[in-house]
Design a protein around this motif. Structure first.
Motif, PDB file in Angstrom:
ATOM      1  N   UNK A  34       0.822  -1.213   0.000  1.00  0.00           N
ATOM      2  CA  UNK A  34       0.000   0.000   0.000  1.00  0.00           C
ATOM      3  C   UNK A  34       0.862   1.272   0.000  1.00  0.00           C
ATOM      4  N   UNK A  35       2.164   1.157   0.210  1.00  0.00           N
ATOM      5  CA  UNK A  35       3.096   2.283   0.168  1.00  0.00           C
ATOM      6  C   UNK A  35       4.048   2.101  -1.014  1.00  0.00           C
ATOM      7  N   UNK A  74       1.803  10.168  -2.835  1.00  0.00           N
ATOM      8  CA  UNK A  74       0.770  11.106  -3.296  1.00  0.00           C
ATOM      9  C   UNK A  74       0.442  10.886  -4.774  1.00  0.00           C
ATOM     10  N   UNK A  75       1.435  10.466  -5.553  1.00  0.00           N
ATOM     11  CA  UNK A  75       1.236  10.214  -6.989  1.00  0.00           C
ATOM     12  C   UNK A  75       0.692   8.806  -7.252  1.00  0.00           C
ATOM     13  N   UNK A  76       0.459   8.035  -6.188  1.00  0.00           N
ATOM     14  CA  UNK A  76      -0.037   6.657  -6.283  1.00  0.00           C
ATOM     15  C   UNK A  76       0.928   5.769  -7.070  1.00  0.00           C
ATOM     16  N   UNK A  77       2.207   6.015  -6.912  1.00  0.00           N
ATOM     17  CA  UNK A  77       3.222   5.172  -7.545  1.00  0.00           C
ATOM     18  C   UNK A  77       3.373   3.889  -6.740  1.00  0.00           C
TER      19      UNK A  77
END
Length: 102
Positions: A34-35, A74-77
Motif C-alpha cells: 500500500x506504500x 501522493x502520486x499513487x506510484x
C-alpha cells in the motif's frame, strides 16, 4: 615483440571480461504494497514509468528521501527509484532525481 602483443591481447580480454561483471542481471521488483517502495535500477526493467521529478531540500539526505516517499505515495506510484542524490554547492542543501513507476 611477440610477448608484448600477447600481453596486450591478454589485457584486452581481461578488460572485456571485467565489463560483464559490472552489468547487473534483471531482478523482479518486490510485491506491491500500500506504500511506494524504493527499487534499484536492475529491478525497473519491466515497469512502466509514471513520472520523473527532482527534489531539493535543506537538511540531510534522509530529509530528501522522506520528501521523495511522500511525493511517490501522493502520486499513487507503486515503486520509485532515486537516480541521483547529491549535495549542492550550498552546504546542507540536497537534491534527488527520482523516477516513479507503476
Amino acid at each position: 615483440m611477440k610477448s608484448l602483443s600477447v600481453m596486450v591481447t591478454a589485457l584486452g580480454l581481461l578488460a572485456l571480461a571485467g565489463c560483464s561483471v559490472l552489468e547487473g542481471k534483471p531482478v523482479p521488483p518486490p510485491p506491491p504494497t500500500h506504500q511506494a517502495q524504493e527499487i534499484q535500477r536492475d529491478q525497473a526493467g519491466s515497469l512502466q514509468v509514471l513520472d520523473r521529478f527532482s527534489v531539493e531540500r535543506r537538511g540531510s539526505p534522509m530529509d530528501v528521501e522522506h520528501v521523495v516517499r511522500v511525493k511517490a505515495n501522493a502520486a499513487h506510484a507503486t515503486y520509485y527509484q532515486i537516480v541521483a542524490l547529491s549535495e549542492l554547492i550550498t552546504s546542507g542543501k540536497w537534491r534527488a532525481d527520482v523516477i516513479l513507476y507503476r
